[in-house]
Design a protein around this motif. Structure first.
Motif, PDB file in Angstrom:
ATOM      1  N   GLU A  59       0.638  -1.335  -0.333  1.00 18.18           N
ATOM      2  CA  GLU A  59       0.005   0.177   0.336  1.00 18.18           C
ATOM      3  C   GLU A  59       0.698   1.123  -0.168  1.00 18.18           C
ATOM      4  OE1 GLU A  59      -3.026   0.073   3.422  1.00 18.18           O
ATOM      5  OE2 GLU A  59      -3.705  -2.237   2.233  1.00 18.18           O
ATOM      6  N   TYR A  60       1.927   1.320  -0.935  1.00 21.55           N
ATOM      7  CA  TYR A  60       2.888   2.283  -1.062  1.00 21.55           C
ATOM      8  C   TYR A  60       2.581   2.329  -2.513  1.00 21.55           C
ATOM      9  CZ  TYR A  60       6.676   5.208  -0.277  1.00 21.55           C
ATOM     10  OH  TYR A  60       7.628   6.461  -0.776  1.00 21.55           O
ATOM     11  N   ASP A  61       2.613   3.589  -2.850  1.00 19.62           N
ATOM     12  CA  ASP A  61       3.100   3.938  -4.479  1.00 19.62           C
ATOM     13  C   ASP A  61       5.111   4.206  -4.757  1.00 19.62           C
ATOM     14  OD1 ASP A  61       3.061   5.019  -7.480  1.00 19.62           O
ATOM     15  OD2 ASP A  61       1.824   6.261  -6.291  1.00 19.62           O
ATOM     16  N   PHE A  62       5.614   3.332  -4.917  1.00 23.31           N
ATOM     17  CA  PHE A  62       6.718   3.035  -4.909  1.00 23.31           C
ATOM     18  C   PHE A  62       7.219   3.600  -6.704  1.00 23.31           C
ATOM     19  CE2 PHE A  62       6.767  -0.772  -2.684  1.00 23.31           C
ATOM     20  CZ  PHE A  62       7.028   0.223  -1.365  1.00 23.31           C
ATOM     21  N   PHE A  63       6.344   4.166  -7.253  1.00 22.56           N
ATOM     22  CA  PHE A  63       6.470   5.059  -8.895  1.00 22.56           C
ATOM     23  C   PHE A  63       6.022   6.340  -8.891  1.00 22.56           C
ATOM     24  CE2 PHE A  63       4.366   0.478 -10.818  1.00 22.56           C
ATOM     25  CZ  PHE A  63       4.678   0.771 -11.043  1.00 22.56           C
ATOM     26  N   ARG A  64       6.017   6.498  -7.967  1.00 27.26           N
ATOM     27  CA  ARG A  64       5.832   8.375  -6.938  1.00 27.26           C
ATOM     28  C   ARG A  64       7.787   8.396  -7.135  1.00 27.26           C
ATOM     29  NH1 ARG A  64       1.868  11.831  -4.147  1.00 27.26           N
ATOM     30  NH2 ARG A  64       0.847  10.521  -5.891  1.00 27.26           N
ATOM     31  N   LEU A  65       8.299   7.426  -6.819  1.00 28.82           N
ATOM     32  CA  LEU A  65       9.860   7.471  -6.148  1.00 28.82           C
ATOM     33  C   LEU A  65      10.437   8.101  -7.882  1.00 28.82           C
ATOM     34  CD1 LEU A  65      10.853   4.844  -3.984  1.00 28.82           C
ATOM     35  CD2 LEU A  65      10.179   6.842  -3.683  1.00 28.82           C
ATOM     36  N   TYR A  66      10.190   7.698  -8.525  1.00 30.19           N
ATOM     37  CA  TYR A  66      10.356   7.970 -10.269  1.00 30.19           C
ATOM     38  C   TYR A  66       9.976   9.889 -10.760  1.00 30.19           C
ATOM     39  CZ  TYR A  66      12.526   3.462  -9.599  1.00 30.19           C
ATOM     40  OH  TYR A  66      12.927   1.781  -8.880  1.00 30.19           O
ATOM     41  N   SER A  67       9.203   9.612 -10.298  1.00 25.97           N
ATOM     42  CA  SER A  67       7.808  10.546 -10.527  1.00 25.97           C
ATOM     43  C   SER A  67       8.918  11.973 -10.135  1.00 25.97           C
ATOM     44  CB  SER A  67       7.008  10.628  -9.992  1.00 25.97           C
ATOM     45  OG  SER A  67       5.954   9.344 -11.001  1.00 25.97           O
ATOM     46  N   GLN A  68       9.314  11.726  -8.940  1.00 32.10           N
ATOM     47  CA  GLN A  68       9.975  13.017  -8.193  1.00 32.10           C
ATOM     48  C   GLN A  68      10.865  12.900  -8.936  1.00 32.10           C
ATOM     49  OE1 GLN A  68       8.130  14.324  -6.314  1.00 32.10           O
ATOM     50  NE2 GLN A  68       6.388  12.676  -5.205  1.00 32.10           N
ATOM     51  N   HIS A  69      12.238  12.055  -9.531  1.00 31.64           N
ATOM     52  CA  HIS A  69      13.147  11.779  -9.319  1.00 31.64           C
ATOM     53  C   HIS A  69      12.287  12.435 -11.213  1.00 31.64           C
ATOM     54  CE1 HIS A  69      16.866  10.546 -11.166  1.00 31.64           C
ATOM     55  NE2 HIS A  69      16.351  11.125 -12.544  1.00 31.64           N
ATOM     56  N   LEU A  70      12.286  12.509 -11.764  1.00 34.94           N
ATOM     57  CA  LEU A  70      11.457  13.424 -13.113  1.00 34.94           C
ATOM     58  C   LEU A  70      11.056  14.524 -12.760  1.00 34.94           C
ATOM     59  CD1 LEU A  70       9.763  10.454 -15.205  1.00 34.94           C
ATOM     60  CD2 LEU A  70      11.349  11.552 -15.220  1.00 34.94           C
ATOM     61  N   ILE A  71      10.883  14.794 -11.458  1.00 33.67           N
ATOM     62  CA  ILE A  71       9.819  15.894 -11.356  1.00 33.67           C
ATOM     63  C   ILE A  71      11.272  16.464 -11.276  1.00 33.67           C
ATOM     64  CG2 ILE A  71       9.317  17.808 -10.137  1.00 33.67           C
ATOM     65  CD1 ILE A  71       6.819  16.413  -9.492  1.00 33.67           C
ATOM     66  N   LEU A  72      12.417  16.217 -10.340  1.00 28.23           N
ATOM     67  CA  LEU A  72      13.743  17.373  -9.889  1.00 28.23           C
ATOM     68  C   LEU A  72      14.859  17.411 -11.209  1.00 28.23           C
ATOM     69  CD1 LEU A  72      14.216  15.822  -5.924  1.00 28.23           C
ATOM     70  CD2 LEU A  72      13.705  18.720  -7.552  1.00 28.23           C
ATOM     71  N   TYR A  73      14.851  16.200 -11.101  1.00 32.90           N
ATOM     72  CA  TYR A  73      16.543  16.362 -12.407  1.00 32.90           C
ATOM     73  C   TYR A  73      16.147  15.913 -13.847  1.00 32.90           C
ATOM     74  CZ  TYR A  73      18.768  14.592  -8.144  1.00 32.90           C
ATOM     75  OH  TYR A  73      18.125  14.825  -6.294  1.00 32.90           O
ATOM     76  N   ALA A  74      14.688  16.223 -14.636  1.00 31.55           N
ATOM     77  CA  ALA A  74      14.482  16.013 -15.570  1.00 31.55           C
ATOM     78  C   ALA A  74      14.563  17.001 -16.475  1.00 31.55           C
ATOM     79  CB  ALA A  74      13.199  14.992 -16.266  1.00 31.55           C
ATOM     80  N   PRO A  75      14.785  17.648 -17.913  1.00 28.74           N
ATOM     81  CA  PRO A  75      14.614  19.501 -17.965  1.00 28.74           C
ATOM     82  C   PRO A  75      13.057  18.782 -18.735  1.00 28.74           C
ATOM     83  CG  PRO A  75      15.934  18.063 -19.474  1.00 28.74           C
ATOM     84  CD  PRO A  75      15.497  16.974 -18.453  1.00 28.74           C
ATOM     85  N   PRO A  76      12.361  20.210 -18.268  1.00 23.65           N
ATOM     86  CA  PRO A  76      11.488  20.296 -18.523  1.00 23.65           C
ATOM     87  C   PRO A  76      10.581  19.721 -20.320  1.00 23.65           C
ATOM     88  CG  PRO A  76      11.736  22.850 -18.034  1.00 23.65           C
ATOM     89  CD  PRO A  76      12.858  21.617 -18.173  1.00 23.65           C
TER      90      PRO A  76
END
Length: 140
Positions: A59-76
């Motif tokens: 009951e934990y969204d492990f995919f969100r860890l990757y979404s957070q990575h994209l928000i922080l490190y992927a260029p728009p």
């Protein structure tokens, strides 16, 4: 939490320990052996179907860890490159509480200066200063 270097197996193992879920229940849910579970804990990456099962079980969204990575490190994405697509579009500039906490922690611990945060993560100065003011007020 280091969103730059995600080791999903370690994250799952940590959540299992915190949740105190019996290993037999895990094996039954994932239809695998204890040794296969231990091997998953050692893996830096897992396939999406397996990660989805872990997310449901714990009951934990492990995919969100990757979404957070994209928000922080992927260029728009540039608007002219985006093109027309039938896939859902997400706004990159929505920062979660976890991201805000992570960034403010970087500043408060001295790991990064405000200007470094602006440069590294592309967060507008005005947004960063609003967070600093808001969270300073909440701490008081």
């Amino acid at each position: 939490m280091n969103f730059k270097d995600i080791h999903i197996g370690q994250m799952i193992e940590q959540k299992i320990i915190e949740s105190k879920i019996d290993s037999q229940r895990v094996c039954n849910f994932l239809k695998c052996t204890e040794e296969e579970i231990k091997q998953m804990y050692r893996e830096k990456v897992l396939d999406t179907e397996t990660l989805l099962k872990w997310s449901k079980l714990l009951e934990y969204d492990f995919f969100r860890l990757y979404s957070q990575h994209l928000i922080l490190y992927a260029p728009p994405a540039a608007k002219h490159k985006a093109g027309k697509t039938n896939l859902p579009m997400f706004r990159k500039n929505i920062y979660t509480k976890e991201i805000i906490h992570f960034i403010l922690e970087q500043i408060n611990t001295g790991e990064m200066a405000k200007i470094d945060v602006v440069r590294e993560y592309g967060i507008p100065k005005t947004t960063l200063y609003k967070w600093l003011i808001k969270h300073r007020e909440q701490a008081e």
